[in-house]
Design a protein around this motif. Sequence first.
Motif, PDB file in Angstrom:
ATOM      1  N   ASN A 111      -1.687  49.669  14.861  1.00 34.50           N
ATOM      2  CA  ASN A 111      -2.841  50.114  15.653  1.00 34.50           C
ATOM      3  C   ASN A 111      -2.506  50.307  17.128  1.00 34.50           C
ATOM      4  OD1 ASN A 111      -4.554  49.951  13.341  1.00 34.50           O
ATOM      5  ND2 ASN A 111      -4.696  47.734  13.663  1.00 34.50           N
ATOM      6  N   GLN A 112      -1.210  50.337  17.467  1.00 39.27           N
ATOM      7  CA  GLN A 112      -0.758  50.557  18.843  1.00 39.27           C
ATOM      8  C   GLN A 112      -1.416  49.586  19.823  1.00 39.27           C
ATOM      9  OE1 GLN A 112       0.192  54.410  20.250  1.00 39.27           O
ATOM     10  NE2 GLN A 112       0.328  55.329  18.236  1.00 39.27           N
ATOM     11  N   GLU A 113      -1.470  48.337  19.429  1.00 37.14           N
ATOM     12  CA  GLU A 113      -2.038  47.296  20.273  1.00 37.14           C
ATOM     13  C   GLU A 113      -1.134  47.016  21.474  1.00 37.14           C
ATOM     14  OE1 GLU A 113      -2.585  43.780  17.814  1.00 37.14           O
ATOM     15  OE2 GLU A 113      -2.550  45.088  16.064  1.00 37.14           O
ATOM     16  N   LEU A 114      -1.727  46.439  22.513  1.00 36.11           N
ATOM     17  CA  LEU A 114      -0.940  45.925  23.631  1.00 36.11           C
ATOM     18  C   LEU A 114      -0.092  44.751  23.169  1.00 36.11           C
ATOM     19  CD1 LEU A 114      -3.644  46.002  26.429  1.00 36.11           C
ATOM     20  CD2 LEU A 114      -1.425  47.122  26.606  1.00 36.11           C
ATOM     21  N   PHE A 115       1.083  44.604  23.766  1.00 33.06           N
ATOM     22  CA  PHE A 115       1.941  43.466  23.475  1.00 33.06           C
ATOM     23  C   PHE A 115       2.739  43.121  24.725  1.00 33.06           C
ATOM     24  CE2 PHE A 115       4.400  47.226  22.168  1.00 33.06           C
ATOM     25  CZ  PHE A 115       5.578  47.036  22.863  1.00 33.06           C
ATOM     26  N   ALA A 116       3.569  42.100  24.618  1.00 32.27           N
ATOM     27  CA  ALA A 116       4.402  41.688  25.755  1.00 32.27           C
ATOM     28  C   ALA A 116       5.853  41.523  25.319  1.00 32.27           C
ATOM     29  CB  ALA A 116       3.893  40.379  26.355  1.00 32.27           C
ATOM     30  N   PHE A 117       6.761  42.152  26.076  1.00 37.15           N
ATOM     31  CA  PHE A 117       8.180  41.834  25.959  1.00 37.15           C
ATOM     32  C   PHE A 117       8.441  40.515  26.685  1.00 37.15           C
ATOM     33  CE2 PHE A 117       8.350  46.609  26.368  1.00 37.15           C
ATOM     34  CZ  PHE A 117       8.804  46.885  25.086  1.00 37.15           C
ATOM     35  N   ALA A 118       9.363  39.717  26.173  1.00 37.26           N
ATOM     36  CA  ALA A 118       9.845  38.569  26.927  1.00 37.26           C
ATOM     37  C   ALA A 118      10.701  39.071  28.081  1.00 37.26           C
ATOM     38  CB  ALA A 118      10.663  37.646  26.030  1.00 37.26           C
ATOM     39  N   GLY A 119      10.476  38.510  29.283  1.00 43.10           N
ATOM     40  CA  GLY A 119      11.239  38.952  30.439  1.00 43.10           C
ATOM     41  C   GLY A 119      11.560  37.824  31.396  1.00 43.10           C
ATOM     42  N   GLN A 140      22.477  48.183  17.398  1.00 43.92           N
ATOM     43  CA  GLN A 140      21.631  47.279  16.627  1.00 43.92           C
ATOM     44  C   GLN A 140      21.063  46.145  17.489  1.00 43.92           C
ATOM     45  OE1 GLN A 140      23.772  46.208  13.002  1.00 43.92           O
ATOM     46  NE2 GLN A 140      23.021  48.086  12.060  1.00 43.92           N
ATOM     47  N   ARG A 141      20.356  46.564  18.526  1.00 43.46           N
ATOM     48  CA  ARG A 141      19.673  45.635  19.419  1.00 43.46           C
ATOM     49  C   ARG A 141      18.182  45.971  19.442  1.00 43.46           C
ATOM     50  NH1 ARG A 141      22.135  41.233  20.656  1.00 43.46           N
ATOM     51  NH2 ARG A 141      20.906  41.043  22.575  1.00 43.46           N
ATOM     52  N   MET A 142      17.374  45.048  19.912  1.00 49.19           N
ATOM     53  CA  MET A 142      15.949  45.298  20.088  1.00 49.19           C
ATOM     54  C   MET A 142      15.419  44.370  21.167  1.00 49.19           C
ATOM     55  SD  MET A 142      14.181  43.400  16.786  1.00 49.19           S
ATOM     56  CE  MET A 142      12.524  43.638  17.440  1.00 49.19           C
ATOM     57  N   PRO A 143      14.328  44.749  21.835  1.00 51.26           N
ATOM     58  CA  PRO A 143      13.709  43.836  22.801  1.00 51.26           C
ATOM     59  C   PRO A 143      13.012  42.700  22.066  1.00 51.26           C
ATOM     60  CG  PRO A 143      12.359  45.796  22.525  1.00 51.26           C
ATOM     61  CD  PRO A 143      13.625  46.045  21.756  1.00 51.26           C
ATOM     62  N   VAL A 144      12.893  41.565  22.732  1.00 49.95           N
ATOM     63  CA  VAL A 144      12.115  40.457  22.180  1.00 49.95           C
ATOM     64  C   VAL A 144      10.641  40.762  22.439  1.00 49.95           C
ATOM     65  CG1 VAL A 144      11.573  38.001  22.333  1.00 49.95           C
ATOM     66  CG2 VAL A 144      13.953  38.770  22.482  1.00 49.95           C
ATOM     67  N   ILE A 145       9.922  41.068  21.367  1.00 51.49           N
ATOM     68  CA  ILE A 145       8.488  41.327  21.445  1.00 51.49           C
ATOM     69  C   ILE A 145       7.782  40.062  20.977  1.00 51.49           C
ATOM     70  CG2 ILE A 145       6.589  42.737  20.571  1.00 51.49           C
ATOM     71  CD1 ILE A 145       8.670  44.971  20.167  1.00 51.49           C
ATOM     72  N   LEU A 146       7.037  39.466  21.865  1.00 50.36           N
ATOM     73  CA  LEU A 146       6.469  38.147  21.600  1.00 50.36           C
ATOM     74  C   LEU A 146       5.240  38.225  20.701  1.00 50.36           C
ATOM     75  CD1 LEU A 146       6.693  36.801  25.241  1.00 50.36           C
ATOM     76  CD2 LEU A 146       8.093  36.029  23.311  1.00 50.36           C
ATOM     77  N   SER A 164      11.118  37.782  15.405  1.00 53.48           N
ATOM     78  CA  SER A 164      10.627  39.164  15.453  1.00 53.48           C
ATOM     79  C   SER A 164       9.169  39.193  15.052  1.00 53.48           C
ATOM     80  CB  SER A 164      11.447  40.070  14.513  1.00 53.48           C
ATOM     81  OG  SER A 164      11.316  39.641  13.168  1.00 53.48           O
ATOM     82  N   CYS A 165       8.516  40.306  15.327  1.00 52.18           N
ATOM     83  CA  CYS A 165       7.126  40.489  14.928  1.00 52.18           C
ATOM     84  C   CYS A 165       7.003  41.809  14.174  1.00 52.18           C
ATOM     85  CB  CYS A 165       6.212  40.457  16.142  1.00 52.18           C
ATOM     86  SG  CYS A 165       6.513  41.820  17.284  1.00 52.18           S
ATOM     87  N   ASN A 166       5.831  42.050  13.589  1.00 54.43           N
ATOM     88  CA  ASN A 166       5.611  43.275  12.829  1.00 54.43           C
ATOM     89  C   ASN A 166       5.657  44.492  13.744  1.00 54.43           C
ATOM     90  OD1 ASN A 166       5.273  41.903  10.422  1.00 54.43           O
ATOM     91  ND2 ASN A 166       3.071  41.768  10.629  1.00 54.43           N
ATOM     92  N   LEU A 167       6.419  45.491  13.340  1.00 51.68           N
ATOM     93  CA  LEU A 167       6.559  46.715  14.122  1.00 51.68           C
ATOM     94  C   LEU A 167       6.386  47.928  13.217  1.00 51.68           C
ATOM     95  CD1 LEU A 167       9.753  45.853  16.224  1.00 51.68           C
ATOM     96  CD2 LEU A 167       7.375  45.821  17.021  1.00 51.68           C
TER      97      LEU A 167
END
Length: 215
Positions: free
Chosen positions: A125-133, A168-174, A196-199
Motif C-alpha cells: 500500500n506504499q505506506e510510509l516507513f523509516a530506514f535505519a540511519g 546483493q545489498r539492501m537498506p535496513v527498513i525498520l 527484514s520486513c515485507n516489501l
Amino acid sequence: MCYQTKITKQKEEIAERFNVEITALNDYNSMEFCSAFEYPKTPIITNEMPSKVQLFNSGLIPSWSNDNSIRNYTLNARIETLAEKKSFKDVIQNRCLIIADGFYEWQWRTKNGSKKEKYLITLPNQELFAFAGIYTQWADLNNEIYNSYSIITTQANELMSEIHNTKQRMPVILKNQDEQNWLQGKNYKDFAFPYSCNLVATSLENENLGQLGLF
C-alpha cells in the motif's frame, strides 16, 4: 545499496504516522525521485530530538572532515563494518529514522549490466516507513552547521537478492515496532541480516511484469 528514494507524502501525513511535530518542515518538498548524489534535504527523526521531524542532508560528513567531499562515500553505511570505519565508528549511537515511502533499484538483466530493469520497492500500500540511519553535525570554514546522515545497509533478503543481483545489498527498513528500539540505541547488530520486513517490488520498465513479489 540505496541511492535513489522517494518521499511523496504530505508533511501532515508524516507527522501523523510518526507522532511528531512538523514545525521544522516548512521547507519540505515531496519528491518522486530523490538522488542521494545530489545531497538533498529529506525528513528524519533523531534520537536527540525524537518528538520532531527535521530536514538533514544525505551523505554523512564526520565532524573531523576538512571538507564535504567525503559525503560521496558515506551515503550508505554497511552494518557489518560500522565499528571499523573511521567515518562511522564514533557516531554509531547517533541514531535516526530516515523517512521515505519507497526506493529504487536496478536489476542487471545481462552479466555486464548493459541491460537493466528498474524497480520501485515499497511496503504494501506504499505506506510510509523509516530506514535505519546514523547522523552527525559538521561545521565548515565559516562555522556554518551542516546536518547529514547515512542509510544503514545489510545483506539482501530473498526479494532484494533477486533484484539487486550484483552486490546483493539492501537498506535496513525498520519494522514499526523496532523504530524506537533503533532510536534508543539497541545493539545495531540486531538489525543486520536476516532482519527484514515485507516489501513489494514493482517493475517500472515493463508494466506487464507487475509486482515481482512480496517477501
